[in-house]
Write a protein that holds these residues in place. Structure first.
Motif, mmCIF file in Angstrom:
data_model
loop_
_atom_site.group_PDB
_atom_site.id
_atom_site.type_symbol
_atom_site.label_atom_id
_atom_site.label_comp_id
_atom_site.label_asym_id
_atom_site.label_seq_id
_atom_site.Cartn_x
_atom_site.Cartn_y
_atom_site.Cartn_z
ATOM 1 N N GLU A 3 0.834 -1.207 0.000
ATOM 2 C CA GLU A 3 0.000 0.000 0.000
ATOM 3 C C GLU A 3 0.868 1.256 0.000
ATOM 4 O OE1 GLU A 3 -3.012 2.135 3.102
ATOM 5 O OE2 GLU A 3 -3.191 -0.035 2.872
ATOM 6 N N GLU A 4 1.949 1.219 0.751
ATOM 7 C CA GLU A 4 2.867 2.364 0.820
ATOM 8 C C GLU A 4 3.510 2.647 -0.540
ATOM 9 O OE1 GLU A 4 7.027 2.996 3.004
ATOM 10 O OE2 GLU A 4 5.337 2.759 4.398
ATOM 11 N N GLU A 5 3.917 1.589 -1.256
ATOM 12 C CA GLU A 5 4.517 1.753 -2.579
ATOM 13 C C GLU A 5 3.506 2.317 -3.572
ATOM 14 O OE1 GLU A 5 7.827 -1.795 -2.813
ATOM 15 O OE2 GLU A 5 5.707 -2.347 -2.899
ATOM 16 N N LEU A 6 2.261 1.852 -3.482
ATOM 17 C CA LEU A 6 1.214 2.339 -4.365
ATOM 18 C C LEU A 6 0.954 3.823 -4.134
ATOM 19 C CD1 LEU A 6 -1.003 1.911 -6.462
ATOM 20 C CD2 LEU A 6 -2.507 1.208 -4.589
ATOM 21 N N VAL A 7 0.851 4.229 -2.881
ATOM 22 C CA VAL A 7 0.625 5.640 -2.560
ATOM 23 C C VAL A 7 1.796 6.486 -3.046
ATOM 24 C CG1 VAL A 7 0.379 7.299 -0.673
ATOM 25 C CG2 VAL A 7 -0.929 5.166 -0.636
ATOM 26 N N LYS A 8 3.013 5.999 -2.886
ATOM 27 C CA LYS A 8 4.200 6.731 -3.352
ATOM 28 C C LYS A 8 4.158 6.903 -4.870
ATOM 29 C CE LYS A 8 9.226 6.645 -3.320
ATOM 30 N NZ LYS A 8 10.437 5.926 -2.902
ATOM 31 N N LEU A 10 1.487 6.882 -6.847
ATOM 32 C CA LEU A 10 0.426 7.827 -7.196
ATOM 33 C C LEU A 10 0.834 9.259 -6.864
ATOM 34 C CD1 LEU A 10 -2.665 5.781 -6.008
ATOM 35 C CD2 LEU A 10 -1.906 6.165 -8.359
ATOM 36 N N ASP A 11 1.500 9.456 -5.733
ATOM 37 C CA ASP A 11 1.990 10.792 -5.375
ATOM 38 C C ASP A 11 2.976 11.319 -6.416
ATOM 39 O OD1 ASP A 11 0.464 11.021 -3.071
ATOM 40 O OD2 ASP A 11 2.088 10.386 -1.721
ATOM 41 N N GLN A 12 3.855 10.450 -6.912
ATOM 42 C CA GLN A 12 4.825 10.858 -7.932
ATOM 43 C C GLN A 12 4.112 11.263 -9.215
ATOM 44 O OE1 GLN A 12 7.310 7.376 -8.126
ATOM 45 N NE2 GLN A 12 8.701 8.127 -6.542
ATOM 46 N N MET A 13 3.065 10.543 -9.575
ATOM 47 C CA MET A 13 2.322 10.879 -10.792
ATOM 48 C C MET A 13 1.626 12.230 -10.634
ATOM 49 S SD MET A 13 0.828 7.173 -11.876
ATOM 50 C CE MET A 13 0.617 7.459 -13.628
ATOM 51 N N VAL A 14 1.026 12.454 -9.484
ATOM 52 C CA VAL A 14 0.357 13.735 -9.230
ATOM 53 C C VAL A 14 1.383 14.866 -9.231
ATOM 54 C CG1 VAL A 14 -0.930 15.064 -7.511
ATOM 55 C CG2 VAL A 14 -1.594 12.718 -8.017
ATOM 56 N N ASP A 15 2.536 14.648 -8.614
ATOM 57 C CA ASP A 15 3.595 15.670 -8.594
ATOM 58 C C ASP A 15 4.088 16.000 -9.994
ATOM 59 O OD1 ASP A 15 3.437 15.853 -5.842
ATOM 60 O OD2 ASP A 15 5.181 14.562 -5.471
ATOM 61 N N SER A 16 4.024 15.033 -10.918
ATOM 62 C CA SER A 16 4.461 15.276 -12.295
ATOM 63 C C SER A 16 3.304 15.785 -13.160
ATOM 64 C CB SER A 16 5.084 14.023 -12.900
ATOM 65 O OG SER A 16 4.110 13.017 -13.062
ATOM 66 N N GLU A 17 2.217 16.185 -12.504
ATOM 67 C CA GLU A 17 1.058 16.824 -13.134
ATOM 68 C C GLU A 17 0.268 15.898 -14.055
ATOM 69 O OE1 GLU A 17 2.028 20.683 -14.699
ATOM 70 O OE2 GLU A 17 2.975 21.294 -12.833
ATOM 71 N N VAL A 18 0.236 14.610 -13.753
ATOM 72 C CA VAL A 18 -0.653 13.694 -14.465
ATOM 73 C C VAL A 18 -2.069 14.053 -14.041
ATOM 74 C CG1 VAL A 18 -1.361 11.287 -14.722
ATOM 75 C CG2 VAL A 18 1.060 11.863 -14.594
#
Length: 63
Positions: A3-8, A10-18
């Motif tokens: 779960e922690e890896e999945l959240v990380k 998704l956070d990276q994708m959001v930070d890259s403006e996906v």
């Protein structure tokens, strides 16, 4: 994938403006592996409109 890896991820994708994220679980992809598809338009990725498989439009296939 934890779960922690999945959240990380998704956070990276959001930070890259996906702007759109669709998460699917599949037995076709190895554990921990990710498949990413680029979306260029309003049609859903893989839909009959996006792939041109909808047969009623002749040359005008939507996307």
């Amino acid at each position: 994938m934890s779960e922690e890896e999945l959240v990380k991820m998704l956070d990276q994708m959001v930070d890259s403006e996906v702007s759109r994220i669709k998460v699917e679980i599949s037995d076709q992809v190895a554990e921990g592996e990710m498949v990413k598809r680029q979306h260029f338009g309003r049609c859903d990725v893989g839909s009959p409109f996006a792939t041109g498989a909808l047969g009623n439009f002749g040359e005008n296939r939507g996307c």
